[in-house]
Design a protein around this motif. Structure first.
Motif, PDB file in Angstrom:
ATOM      1  N   ILE A  25     103.489  32.050  62.690  1.00 11.33           N
ATOM      2  CA  ILE A  25     104.330  31.172  62.574  1.00 11.33           C
ATOM      3  C   ILE A  25     103.457  30.133  61.368  1.00 11.33           C
ATOM      4  CG2 ILE A  25     105.067  28.793  63.385  1.00 11.33           C
ATOM      5  CD1 ILE A  25     105.656  30.032  66.064  1.00 11.33           C
ATOM      6  N   PRO A  26     102.266  29.868  61.455  1.00  9.72           N
ATOM      7  CA  PRO A  26     101.723  28.837  60.472  1.00  9.72           C
ATOM      8  C   PRO A  26     101.127  30.050  59.036  1.00  9.72           C
ATOM      9  CG  PRO A  26     100.032  29.172  62.453  1.00  9.72           C
ATOM     10  CD  PRO A  26     101.383  29.607  62.713  1.00  9.72           C
ATOM     11  N   ALA A  27     101.014  31.302  59.472  1.00  4.78           N
ATOM     12  CA  ALA A  27     100.679  32.101  58.470  1.00  4.78           C
ATOM     13  C   ALA A  27     101.669  32.500  57.320  1.00  4.78           C
ATOM     14  CB  ALA A  27     100.143  33.546  59.002  1.00  4.78           C
ATOM     15  N   LEU A  28     103.049  32.436  57.928  1.00  4.34           N
ATOM     16  CA  LEU A  28     104.135  32.647  57.053  1.00  4.34           C
ATOM     17  C   LEU A  28     105.200  31.692  56.697  1.00  4.34           C
ATOM     18  CD1 LEU A  28     105.099  36.061  58.740  1.00  4.34           C
ATOM     19  CD2 LEU A  28     103.656  35.709  56.880  1.00  4.34           C
ATOM     20  N   VAL A  29     105.142  30.524  57.396  1.00  7.27           N
ATOM     21  CA  VAL A  29     105.942  29.351  57.196  1.00  7.27           C
ATOM     22  C   VAL A  29     105.239  28.581  56.033  1.00  7.27           C
ATOM     23  CG1 VAL A  29     107.070  27.394  58.298  1.00  7.27           C
ATOM     24  CG2 VAL A  29     106.871  29.484  59.568  1.00  7.27           C
ATOM     25  N   LYS A  30     106.099  28.356  55.170  1.00 10.97           N
ATOM     26  CA  LYS A  30     105.677  27.398  53.955  1.00 10.97           C
ATOM     27  C   LYS A  30     105.345  26.081  54.217  1.00 10.97           C
ATOM     28  CE  LYS A  30     107.936  30.062  50.027  1.00 10.97           C
ATOM     29  NZ  LYS A  30     108.873  30.151  48.966  1.00 10.97           N
ATOM     30  N   TRP A  31     105.849  25.624  55.386  1.00 10.42           N
ATOM     31  CA  TRP A  31     105.708  24.225  55.656  1.00 10.42           C
ATOM     32  C   TRP A  31     104.295  24.033  56.117  1.00 10.42           C
ATOM     33  CZ3 TRP A  31     103.837  21.248  59.830  1.00 10.42           C
ATOM     34  CH2 TRP A  31     104.102  19.900  59.694  1.00 10.42           C
ATOM     35  N   PHE A  32     103.368  24.984  56.699  1.00 15.40           N
ATOM     36  CA  PHE A  32     102.019  24.502  56.711  1.00 15.40           C
ATOM     37  C   PHE A  32     101.236  24.997  55.706  1.00 15.40           C
ATOM     38  CE2 PHE A  32     103.977  25.875  60.910  1.00 15.40           C
ATOM     39  CZ  PHE A  32     103.485  24.915  61.826  1.00 15.40           C
ATOM     40  N   GLN A  33     101.753  25.213  54.205  1.00 19.52           N
ATOM     41  CA  GLN A  33     100.893  25.332  53.376  1.00 19.52           C
ATOM     42  C   GLN A  33     100.297  23.862  52.747  1.00 19.52           C
ATOM     43  OE1 GLN A  33     100.221  28.532  51.835  1.00 19.52           O
ATOM     44  NE2 GLN A  33     101.624  29.239  53.487  1.00 19.52           N
ATOM     45  N   SER A  34      99.051  23.600  53.085  1.00 19.81           N
ATOM     46  CA  SER A  34      98.613  22.379  52.789  1.00 19.81           C
ATOM     47  C   SER A  34      98.582  21.946  51.103  1.00 19.81           C
ATOM     48  CB  SER A  34      97.263  22.315  53.264  1.00 19.81           C
ATOM     49  OG  SER A  34      96.216  23.394  52.706  1.00 19.81           O
ATOM     50  N   ASN A  35      98.588  22.901  50.609  1.00 22.21           N
ATOM     51  CA  ASN A  35      98.519  22.528  48.984  1.00 22.21           C
ATOM     52  C   ASN A  35      99.823  21.912  48.490  1.00 22.21           C
ATOM     53  OD1 ASN A  35      99.641  24.928  49.205  1.00 22.21           O
ATOM     54  ND2 ASN A  35      99.012  25.663  47.121  1.00 22.21           N
ATOM     55  N   TRP A 213      96.420  39.604  53.573  1.00 21.48           N
ATOM     56  CA  TRP A 213      95.136  39.835  54.471  1.00 21.48           C
ATOM     57  C   TRP A 213      95.282  38.892  55.618  1.00 21.48           C
ATOM     58  CZ3 TRP A 213      91.590  43.274  53.897  1.00 21.48           C
ATOM     59  CH2 TRP A 213      91.308  44.063  52.670  1.00 21.48           C
ATOM     60  N   ARG A 214      96.176  37.746  55.448  1.00 25.28           N
ATOM     61  CA  ARG A 214      96.567  36.890  56.548  1.00 25.28           C
ATOM     62  C   ARG A 214      97.038  37.703  57.768  1.00 25.28           C
ATOM     63  NH1 ARG A 214      99.614  32.078  54.078  1.00 25.28           N
ATOM     64  NH2 ARG A 214      98.577  32.208  52.265  1.00 25.28           N
ATOM     65  N   VAL A 215      98.025  38.190  57.338  1.00 23.09           N
ATOM     66  CA  VAL A 215      98.751  39.214  58.267  1.00 23.09           C
ATOM     67  C   VAL A 215      98.045  40.304  59.076  1.00 23.09           C
ATOM     68  CG1 VAL A 215     100.844  40.651  58.739  1.00 23.09           C
ATOM     69  CG2 VAL A 215     101.120  38.693  57.212  1.00 23.09           C
ATOM     70  N   LEU A 216      97.147  40.933  58.038  1.00 19.43           N
ATOM     71  CA  LEU A 216      96.358  41.882  58.724  1.00 19.43           C
ATOM     72  C   LEU A 216      95.194  41.373  59.660  1.00 19.43           C
ATOM     73  CD1 LEU A 216      95.288  44.752  58.473  1.00 19.43           C
ATOM     74  CD2 LEU A 216      93.923  44.432  56.705  1.00 19.43           C
ATOM     75  N   TYR A 217      94.711  40.204  59.241  1.00 16.90           N
ATOM     76  CA  TYR A 217      93.724  39.493  60.082  1.00 16.90           C
ATOM     77  C   TYR A 217      94.461  39.241  61.476  1.00 16.90           C
ATOM     78  CZ  TYR A 217      90.358  38.818  56.366  1.00 16.90           C
ATOM     79  OH  TYR A 217      89.415  38.955  55.468  1.00 16.90           O
ATOM     80  N   LEU A 218      95.540  38.598  61.482  1.00 13.20           N
ATOM     81  CA  LEU A 218      96.161  38.312  62.768  1.00 13.20           C
ATOM     82  C   LEU A 218      96.591  39.471  63.387  1.00 13.20           C
ATOM     83  CD1 LEU A 218      98.392  35.273  61.254  1.00 13.20           C
ATOM     84  CD2 LEU A 218      96.238  35.025  62.970  1.00 13.20           C
ATOM     85  N   VAL A 219      97.001  40.499  62.986  1.00 13.87           N
ATOM     86  CA  VAL A 219      97.481  41.784  63.844  1.00 13.87           C
ATOM     87  C   VAL A 219      96.206  42.257  64.295  1.00 13.87           C
ATOM     88  CG1 VAL A 219      98.149  44.354  63.506  1.00 13.87           C
ATOM     89  CG2 VAL A 219      99.595  42.309  62.245  1.00 13.87           C
TER      90      VAL A 219
END
Length: 298
Positions: A25-35, A213-219
């Motif tokens: 959820i936080p890895a893919l949803v743009k709302w969580f992009q702090s920048n 890499w985000r998705v790979l780490y989480l998997v």
């Protein structure tokens, strides 16, 4: 199929699916992009980040360090008794007491701490850009944006130590001998790992880690507890003891690495943000308290 085995397989499936969903959820949803955050959006993300920092603080102290110290001490005591060590005599009681009280667990945890310290120091010396933020230039147009994001190296260490600890959490479920105990421990680990997966994904986003890499780490992180359960089932079926001392030592090293990242990266980053100090204290404390409560059952 044996009922206990069926329960453990159900735990395995749950510990694979739930953390993966919580992390994606936080890895893919743009709302969580702090920048991309401004105003109220940025404040909400900052409070979520503080909550995640509290989760990591609680996971560090109440779970990883506590588990490592307990397991290392247990293994030392077990081998002391198995070795048939003589009873203490009056003339050597002070020396034996000093040996018994030596903090081996703390020493191993500190080894893990200094291991990451020296690795990061070498990386920084040889390749300074490896530990710099990926998103610094994107935030230069707003002086109110949060300070520079987490380094990709420390994000990797965070992922590695959490994944390593997850194996032992799964192992503890896999070796249970009663269905009720396995279910109770699984529920506690499920809540714990779901929250940690969400927090880990948030930190990966803040570090500027590439989405692949985000998705790979989480998997991989989601697979660790099920892998531990599988190993635990194999150990329980074979009635083998396994290399429990080596596992305890490795768990201590993982706790030390997590200690380093928690206190030198995650907490300082959140505390440097421009939000209200009392608000930051509240959300960090909230995250810690949740981990402390989970520790009652886990």
């Amino acid at each position: 199929m044996d009922q206990l085995l069926a329960v453990k397989i159900g735990c395995l499936a749950g510990l694979l699916v739930v953390p993966l969903l919580c992390g994606l959820i936080p890895a893919l949803v743009k709302w969580f992009q702090s920048n991309m955050a401004r105003g109220k959006h940025r404040r909400i993300l900052s409070f979520i980040g503080c909550f995640a920092a509290g989760v990591f603080l609680g996971a560090c102290i109440m779970h990883m360090v506590a588990d490592a110290l307990g397991d290392i001490q247990e293994e030392i005591q077990k081998r002391r008794h198995q070795g048939g060590l003589p009873h203490k005599t009056n003339c050597t009681s002070e020396e034996d007491n000093d040996s018994d009280n030596y903090p081996f667990g703390e020493l191993i945890i500190c080894f893990g701490f200094f291991l990451v310290f020296i690795i990061e120091s070498v990386v920084l010396h040889c390749c300074p850009q490896a530990v710099h933020s990926h998103g610094d230039h994107e935030n230069q147009d707003d002086h109110k944006d949060p300070p520079e994001s987490h380094s990709s190296f420390r994000a990797f260490v965070l992922f590695l130590s959490l994944s390593f600890h997850s194996v032992f959490e799964g192992l503890a479920i896999g070796v249970q001998k009663e269905e009720t105990a396995a279910i109770q421990l699984c529920l506690a680990v499920l809540i714990h790992k779901g929250i940690v997966a969400f927090s880990l994904a948030l930190k990966l986003v803040q570090s500027g880690t590439n989405i692949r890499w985000r998705v790979l780490y989480l998997v991989v992180f989601a697979l660790m507890s099920p892998a531990g359960i599988g190993v635990g089932i194999g150990v329980s079926l074979s009635n083998g003891d396994g290399s429990s001392l080596a596992q305890a030592v490795l768990e201590g090293v993982a706790a030390g690495t997590f200690l380093y990242v928690t206190f030198l990266e995650i907490l300082p980053y959140e505390l440097r943000s421009r939000e209200s100090p009392l608000s930051k204290f509240f959300f960090i404390s909230l995250g810690f308290c949740i981990m402390a409560i989970i520790a009652i059952w886990a």
